[in-house]
Design a protein around this motif. Structure first.
Motif, PDB file in Angstrom:
ATOM      1  N   PRO A 176       0.765  -1.204  -0.210  1.00  0.00           N
ATOM      2  CA  PRO A 176       0.124  -0.035   0.018  1.00  0.00           C
ATOM      3  C   PRO A 176       0.839   1.096   0.180  1.00  0.00           C
ATOM      4  CG  PRO A 176      -0.869  -1.518   1.625  1.00  0.00           C
ATOM      5  CD  PRO A 176       0.497  -2.097   0.977  1.00  0.00           C
ATOM      6  N   ASP A 177       2.201   1.175   0.431  1.00  0.00           N
ATOM      7  CA  ASP A 177       2.886   2.409   0.446  1.00  0.00           C
ATOM      8  C   ASP A 177       3.430   2.758  -1.001  1.00  0.00           C
ATOM      9  OD1 ASP A 177       5.300   0.708   0.018  1.00  0.00           O
ATOM     10  OD2 ASP A 177       6.023   1.124   1.929  1.00  0.00           O
ATOM     11  N   ARG A 178       3.086   2.087  -1.912  1.00  0.00           N
ATOM     12  CA  ARG A 178       3.506   2.283  -3.258  1.00  0.00           C
ATOM     13  C   ARG A 178       2.028   2.697  -4.159  1.00  0.00           C
ATOM     14  NH1 ARG A 178       8.495   0.205  -5.143  1.00  0.00           N
ATOM     15  NH2 ARG A 178       9.601  -0.681  -3.558  1.00  0.00           N
ATOM     16  N   VAL A 179       1.219   3.095  -3.354  1.00  0.00           N
ATOM     17  CA  VAL A 179      -0.170   3.263  -3.905  1.00  0.00           C
ATOM     18  C   VAL A 179      -0.450   4.575  -3.295  1.00  0.00           C
ATOM     19  CG1 VAL A 179      -2.731   2.708  -4.453  1.00  0.00           C
ATOM     20  CG2 VAL A 179      -0.918   1.197  -4.196  1.00  0.00           C
ATOM     21  N   GLY A 180      -0.434   5.707  -4.102  1.00  0.00           N
ATOM     22  CA  GLY A 180      -0.776   7.013  -3.767  1.00  0.00           C
ATOM     23  C   GLY A 180      -2.324   7.399  -4.144  1.00  0.00           C
ATOM     24  N   ILE A 181      -3.153   7.784  -3.199  1.00  0.00           N
ATOM     25  CA  ILE A 181      -4.471   8.397  -3.417  1.00  0.00           C
ATOM     26  C   ILE A 181      -4.671   9.699  -2.963  1.00  0.00           C
ATOM     27  CG2 ILE A 181      -7.018   7.834  -3.723  1.00  0.00           C
ATOM     28  CD1 ILE A 181      -6.402   4.865  -3.751  1.00  0.00           C
ATOM     29  N   LYS A 182      -5.221  10.582  -3.878  1.00  0.00           N
ATOM     30  CA  LYS A 182      -5.579  11.917  -3.156  1.00  0.00           C
ATOM     31  C   LYS A 182      -6.784  12.454  -3.753  1.00  0.00           C
ATOM     32  CE  LYS A 182      -2.265  13.019  -5.456  1.00  0.00           C
ATOM     33  NZ  LYS A 182      -1.533  12.182  -6.703  1.00  0.00           N
ATOM     34  N   ALA A 183      -7.665  13.040  -2.888  1.00  0.00           N
ATOM     35  CA  ALA A 183      -8.898  13.355  -3.353  1.00  0.00           C
ATOM     36  C   ALA A 183      -9.065  14.870  -3.370  1.00  0.00           C
ATOM     37  CB  ALA A 183     -10.041  12.676  -2.544  1.00  0.00           C
ATOM     38  N   THR A 184      -9.878  15.617  -4.119  1.00  0.00           N
ATOM     39  CA  THR A 184      -9.982  16.939  -4.146  1.00  0.00           C
ATOM     40  C   THR A 184     -11.553  17.210  -4.513  1.00  0.00           C
ATOM     41  OG1 THR A 184      -9.393  19.111  -4.756  1.00  0.00           O
ATOM     42  CG2 THR A 184      -9.205  17.336  -6.335  1.00  0.00           C
ATOM     43  N   THR A 185     -12.011  18.136  -3.993  1.00  0.00           N
ATOM     44  CA  THR A 185     -13.401  18.751  -4.447  1.00  0.00           C
ATOM     45  C   THR A 185     -13.104  19.811  -5.675  1.00  0.00           C
ATOM     46  OG1 THR A 185     -13.507  20.776  -3.251  1.00  0.00           O
ATOM     47  CG2 THR A 185     -14.575  18.781  -2.394  1.00  0.00           C
ATOM     48  N   ALA A 186     -14.197  20.389  -6.473  1.00  0.00           N
ATOM     49  CA  ALA A 186     -13.658  21.074  -7.323  1.00  0.00           C
ATOM     50  C   ALA A 186     -14.232  22.585  -7.130  1.00  0.00           C
ATOM     51  CB  ALA A 186     -14.365  20.624  -8.772  1.00  0.00           C
ATOM     52  N   GLU A 187     -14.144  22.852  -5.825  1.00  0.00           N
ATOM     53  CA  GLU A 187     -14.660  23.943  -5.353  1.00  0.00           C
ATOM     54  C   GLU A 187     -15.936  24.539  -5.864  1.00  0.00           C
ATOM     55  OE1 GLU A 187     -13.166  25.559  -3.040  1.00  0.00           O
ATOM     56  OE2 GLU A 187     -11.202  24.472  -2.825  1.00  0.00           O
ATOM     57  N   ASN A 188     -16.945  23.734  -6.282  1.00  0.00           N
ATOM     58  CA  ASN A 188     -18.140  23.977  -6.851  1.00  0.00           C
ATOM     59  C   ASN A 188     -17.930  24.532  -8.146  1.00  0.00           C
ATOM     60  OD1 ASN A 188     -19.819  23.102  -4.569  1.00  0.00           O
ATOM     61  ND2 ASN A 188     -18.831  25.085  -3.223  1.00  0.00           N
ATOM     62  N   LEU A 189     -16.865  24.389  -8.616  1.00  0.00           N
ATOM     63  CA  LEU A 189     -16.884  24.870 -10.049  1.00  0.00           C
ATOM     64  C   LEU A 189     -17.033  23.630 -11.181  1.00  0.00           C
ATOM     65  CD1 LEU A 189     -13.793  27.089  -9.664  1.00  0.00           C
ATOM     66  CD2 LEU A 189     -16.090  27.980 -10.257  1.00  0.00           C
ATOM     67  N   GLY A 190     -17.581  23.899 -12.266  1.00  0.00           N
ATOM     68  CA  GLY A 190     -17.656  22.934 -13.488  1.00  0.00           C
ATOM     69  C   GLY A 190     -18.603  21.676 -13.106  1.00  0.00           C
ATOM     70  N   PHE A 191     -18.690  20.786 -14.086  1.00  0.00           N
ATOM     71  CA  PHE A 191     -19.376  19.760 -13.943  1.00  0.00           C
ATOM     72  C   PHE A 191     -18.931  18.969 -12.754  1.00  0.00           C
ATOM     73  CE2 PHE A 191     -15.927  17.629 -16.627  1.00  0.00           C
ATOM     74  CZ  PHE A 191     -15.812  16.266 -15.728  1.00  0.00           C
ATOM     75  N   VAL A 192     -17.815  18.845 -12.154  1.00  0.00           N
ATOM     76  CA  VAL A 192     -17.464  18.080 -11.173  1.00  0.00           C
ATOM     77  C   VAL A 192     -18.234  18.940  -9.549  1.00  0.00           C
ATOM     78  CG1 VAL A 192     -15.617  17.137  -9.495  1.00  0.00           C
ATOM     79  CG2 VAL A 192     -15.456  17.144 -11.817  1.00  0.00           C
ATOM     80  N   GLY A 193     -17.812  20.329  -9.904  1.00  0.00           N
ATOM     81  CA  GLY A 193     -18.132  20.857  -8.884  1.00  0.00           C
ATOM     82  C   GLY A 193     -19.796  20.970  -8.531  1.00  0.00           C
ATOM     83  N   ARG A 194     -20.645  20.726  -9.649  1.00  0.00           N
ATOM     84  CA  ARG A 194     -22.058  20.554  -9.619  1.00  0.00           C
ATOM     85  C   ARG A 194     -22.416  19.112  -9.220  1.00  0.00           C
ATOM     86  NH1 ARG A 194     -21.226  23.721 -14.424  1.00  0.00           N
ATOM     87  NH2 ARG A 194     -21.536  21.761 -15.837  1.00  0.00           N
TER      88      ARG A 194
END
Ligand code: MG
Length: 160
Positions: free
Chosen positions: A127-145
């Motif tokens: 698992p220390d060779r698997v990086g996963i990061k998550a972010t929002t899109a600050e309510n912008l664009g199709f991800v943000g909606r």
């Protein structure tokens, strides 16, 4: 010198109510999920493309077409396992992978350790060779909606 190669992958899936949410190999309890021919695990799809890209093998749509009944509703971990076999068959090992998920809701931080463990186990790496990061899109664009999820992945492979 070792033969070291890198690849990148990208995928997007639409979010809709009433579907199971599969992401990073795990099921997350939520009232929406991803619209897809497979289980919709957009993180695994981007990761598969990064691994395939590292060896210039093509893309996930080439090997697992969404027009094929064979892959309808498939657990994406099966696709990842097949891609890992392709990498091994070329004589390469996975050095590390890194994934960035852009999703407005739900919050992913509590789920990241389980995702890392799951993907590491499918790939046969720590698992220390698997990086996963998550972010929002600050309510912008199709991800943000809240209409979709975007994922970028990188993979490094090497020939020992
Ligand atoms: Mg996909």
């Amino acid at each position: 010198m070792e033969d070291i190669r890198i690849g990148n992958g990208y995928d997007v899936h639409e979010i809709a109510p009433g579907l199971p949410l599969w992401l990073g190999g795990i099921n997350i309890d939520y009232h929406c999920g991803f619209v897809a021919h497979s289980d919709g695990d957009v993180a695994i799809h981007a990761l598969c493309d990064a691994l395939l890209g590292s060896l210039a093998l093509g893309d996930i749509g080439h090997f697992f077409p969404d027009t094929s009944d064979e892959w309808e509703g498939v657990d994406s971990k099966i696709l990842l396992a097949k891609v890992v076999e392709m990498v091994a068959a070329k004589g390469y090992r996975i050095g590390n992978v890194d994934i960035t998920i852009a999703l407005q809701r739900p919050k992913l931080a509590p789920h990241i350790p389980a995702m890392r463990g799951c993907l590491a186990s499918v790939m046969g790496i720590s698992p220390d060779r698997v990086g996963i990061k998550a972010t929002t899109a600050e309510n912008l664009g199709f991800v943000g909606r809240g209409e979709g999820c975007q994922v970028w992945a990188s993979a490094l492979v090497y020939k020992p």
